[in-house]
Design a protein around this motif. Structure first.
Motif, short mmCIF file in Angstrom:
data_model
loop_
_atom_site.label_atom_id
_atom_site.label_comp_id
_atom_site.label_asym_id
_atom_site.label_seq_id
_atom_site.Cartn_x
_atom_site.Cartn_y
_atom_site.Cartn_z
N ALA A 36 67.69 13.56 -113.52
CA ALA A 36 66.95 14.49 -114.37
C ALA A 36 65.49 14.59 -113.95
N LEU A 37 64.86 13.46 -113.72
CA LEU A 37 63.45 13.49 -113.31
C LEU A 37 63.28 14.06 -111.91
N SER A 38 64.26 13.84 -111.04
CA SER A 38 64.17 14.41 -109.69
C SER A 38 64.24 15.94 -109.74
N VAL A 39 65.07 16.48 -110.61
CA VAL A 39 65.15 17.93 -110.76
C VAL A 39 63.83 18.49 -111.30
N ILE A 40 63.26 17.82 -112.32
CA ILE A 40 61.99 18.27 -112.89
C ILE A 40 60.88 18.20 -111.86
N ASN A 41 60.77 17.05 -111.17
CA ASN A 41 59.71 16.89 -110.18
C ASN A 41 59.89 17.84 -109.00
N GLY A 42 61.14 18.04 -108.59
CA GLY A 42 61.38 18.98 -107.49
C GLY A 42 61.00 20.41 -107.84
N SER A 43 61.29 20.83 -109.07
CA SER A 43 60.90 22.18 -109.49
C SER A 43 59.38 22.32 -109.57
N MET A 44 58.68 21.25 -109.96
CA MET A 44 57.22 21.29 -110.00
C MET A 44 56.62 21.41 -108.60
N VAL A 45 57.15 20.63 -107.68
CA VAL A 45 56.65 20.70 -106.30
C VAL A 45 56.92 22.07 -105.71
N HIS A 46 58.09 22.63 -105.97
CA HIS A 46 58.41 23.96 -105.46
C HIS A 46 57.48 25.01 -106.05
N THR A 47 57.20 24.92 -107.35
CA THR A 47 56.26 25.85 -107.99
C THR A 47 54.87 25.72 -107.39
N LEU A 56 54.04 24.72 -104.32
CA LEU A 56 53.98 25.19 -102.94
C LEU A 56 54.11 26.71 -102.84
N ARG A 57 54.68 27.36 -103.81
CA ARG A 57 54.90 28.80 -103.73
C ARG A 57 53.66 29.61 -104.09
N HIS A 58 52.65 28.98 -104.70
CA HIS A 58 51.49 29.74 -105.15
C HIS A 58 50.22 29.10 -104.61
N LEU A 79 48.44 27.54 -117.27
CA LEU A 79 48.64 28.25 -116.01
C LEU A 79 49.86 27.74 -115.27
N PHE A 80 49.97 26.42 -115.16
CA PHE A 80 51.11 25.86 -114.43
C PHE A 80 52.41 26.10 -115.20
N ARG A 81 52.35 26.01 -116.53
CA ARG A 81 53.54 26.24 -117.34
C ARG A 81 54.05 27.67 -117.16
N LYS A 82 53.13 28.61 -117.02
CA LYS A 82 53.52 30.01 -116.86
C LYS A 82 54.38 30.20 -115.61
N TYR A 83 53.91 29.66 -114.47
CA TYR A 83 54.66 29.82 -113.22
C TYR A 83 55.88 28.92 -113.16
N TRP A 84 55.75 27.74 -113.78
CA TRP A 84 56.88 26.81 -113.74
C TRP A 84 58.06 27.32 -114.56
N THR A 85 57.80 27.78 -115.77
CA THR A 85 58.88 28.32 -116.60
C THR A 85 59.49 29.58 -115.99
N ARG A 86 58.67 30.37 -115.33
CA ARG A 86 59.20 31.55 -114.64
C ARG A 86 60.17 31.14 -113.54
N TYR A 87 59.80 30.09 -112.81
CA TYR A 87 60.68 29.60 -111.74
C TYR A 87 61.98 29.05 -112.32
N LEU A 88 61.87 28.26 -113.41
CA LEU A 88 63.07 27.70 -114.03
C LEU A 88 63.97 28.79 -114.60
N ALA A 89 63.35 29.84 -115.17
CA ALA A 89 64.15 30.94 -115.72
C ALA A 89 64.90 31.68 -114.62
N CYS A 90 64.23 31.87 -113.49
CA CYS A 90 64.89 32.57 -112.38
C CYS A 90 66.02 31.74 -111.80
#
Length: 356
Positions: free
Chosen positions: A70-81, A83-85, A328-339
């Motif tokens: 679970a934490l690996s998925v959360i941390n991986g999505s944060m790192v991806h968010t 690096l994309r911006h 700011l980070f929550r905005k892009y992070w939740t957008r990534y998770l939603a997609c």
């Protein structure tokens, strides 16, 4: 008479070796909790290990692996968010944050791997154990220093807003990360050097139960780590206390309650909570040893509870502080998770050729 004298000397040597290992086992090493699956009796030449029952072992390992996943998925999505911006990796604040996320992810992976491996293999190659232990100690000791750096960044942004762009730059942030790595890698490197000096070369070709006090058993390592941890944690604690007090004074001096000041104050408070949880890794081994001596029948449960409290729970703090609280980070992070969560079926138009 000679046989009795020789036997007395042998018993004294064995008792001395056992006392040395017990001394190191109550040291401030944060990885002493990794023996959470065993109830062991330490001697100079061997480790007597009684394994947990199969059902308990399976349950504990499943819980540890699920939390790690679970934490690996959360941390991986944060790192991806991140690096994309480009607005994130051009901001010192988010650079320090993502470094904290990567450090926590690596630490959790190593500690979980050591925990699971200790169930599958009672003993592993000493050189492999040395690499795993040193890397885990490096990541564990990096966390408080990262917290101090992030608190100083918040302090500068609130107390010196006009000079923030000059004082907090990306090159200086990368330099700070390099200094943190050097300070964090110094204790495990010195542990290795002391062991190399006092142990034969064949020592790292043997198989041992992978635990810090069993791998680095010289008495000087214990005293060295005590001195280092005292200076190390005192510096970080004073840094957090100073930055929090200065931010509080700035908030009181402001004519109106600024939202940014309140957020910075709350962030430093959460960093303080993180530091307290991190400090548990340095003080819990002694408490754990005392509780096990009082309640030896519950030694496995005590070790497992401390394992969860010290290594698992603090890893949830970083996503809460910046992943959810930072707008700011929550905005892009939740957008990534939603997609990622939506299963979008794209239908491509097909052109049909009609023969007239």
């Amino acid at each position: 008479m000679r046989r009795q004298a020789a036997k007395g000397v042998s018993d004294a040597t064995e008792c001395e070796g056992e006392m040395m290992v017990m001394l190191n086992s109550t040291s401030s090493s944060p990885l002493d909790l990794l023996m959470s699956n065993t109830s062991s009796t330490l001697t100079e030449g061997a480790v007597a290990i009684s394994k947990d029952s199969f059902s308990n072992a399976l349950t504990k390992n499943i819980v540890a692996m699920l939390v790690w996943l679970a934490l690996s998925v959360i941390n991986g999505s944060m790192v991806h968010t991140f690096l994309r911006h480009s607005l994130f990796y051009e901001n010192p604040r988010y650079i320090m944050f993502i470094y904290m996320v990567i450090n926590d992810a690596l630490q959790l992976s190593l500690v979980t791997a050591l925990y699971v491996v200790s169930y599958i293999f009672r003993k592993i190659h000493a050189s492999v154990c040395c690499f795993l232990i040193m890397t885990a100690v490096l990541t564990t000791r990096s966390t408080p220093l990262i917290l101090a750096g992030m608190s100083v960044e918040r302090y500068i942004s609130i107390c010196f807003p006009l000079h923030y762009g000059q004082m907090c730059t990306v090159p200086r942030t990368l330099l700070l990360i390099g200094v943190i790595l050097i300070l964090a890698v110094t204790p495990p490197i010195t542990d290795l050097l002391i062991t190399i000096v006092h142990r034969p070369r064949t020592y790292f070709h043997t198989t041992i139960f992978c635990d810090h006090p069993l791998l680095f058993r010289h008495q000087s390592i214990y005293y060295k780590n005590c001195v280092f941890d005292g200076v190390y944690l005192s510096f970080v604690s004073l840094t957090l206390l100073y930055t929090y007090c200065r931010i509080m004074l700035t908030a009181r001096a402001a004519s109106m309650g600024l939202a940014s000041v309140k957020r910075a104050r709350n962030t430093v408070l959460l960093h303080g909570l993180q530091l307290l949880l991190c400090m548990l890794a340095f003080v819990v081994p002694s408490l754990q040893a005392a509780l096990i001596s009082i309640f030896p029948r519950f030694s496995l449960e005590i070790r497992y509870i401390f394992f969860l409290v010290v290594y698992i729970i603090p890893r949830f703090m970083s996503p809460i502080i910046y992943g959810f609280r930072d707008e700011l980070f929550r905005k892009y992070w939740t957008r990534y998770l939603a997609c990622r969560g939506q299963n979008i079926v794209r239908v491509r138009p097909v052109l049909l050729k009609v023969n007239l």
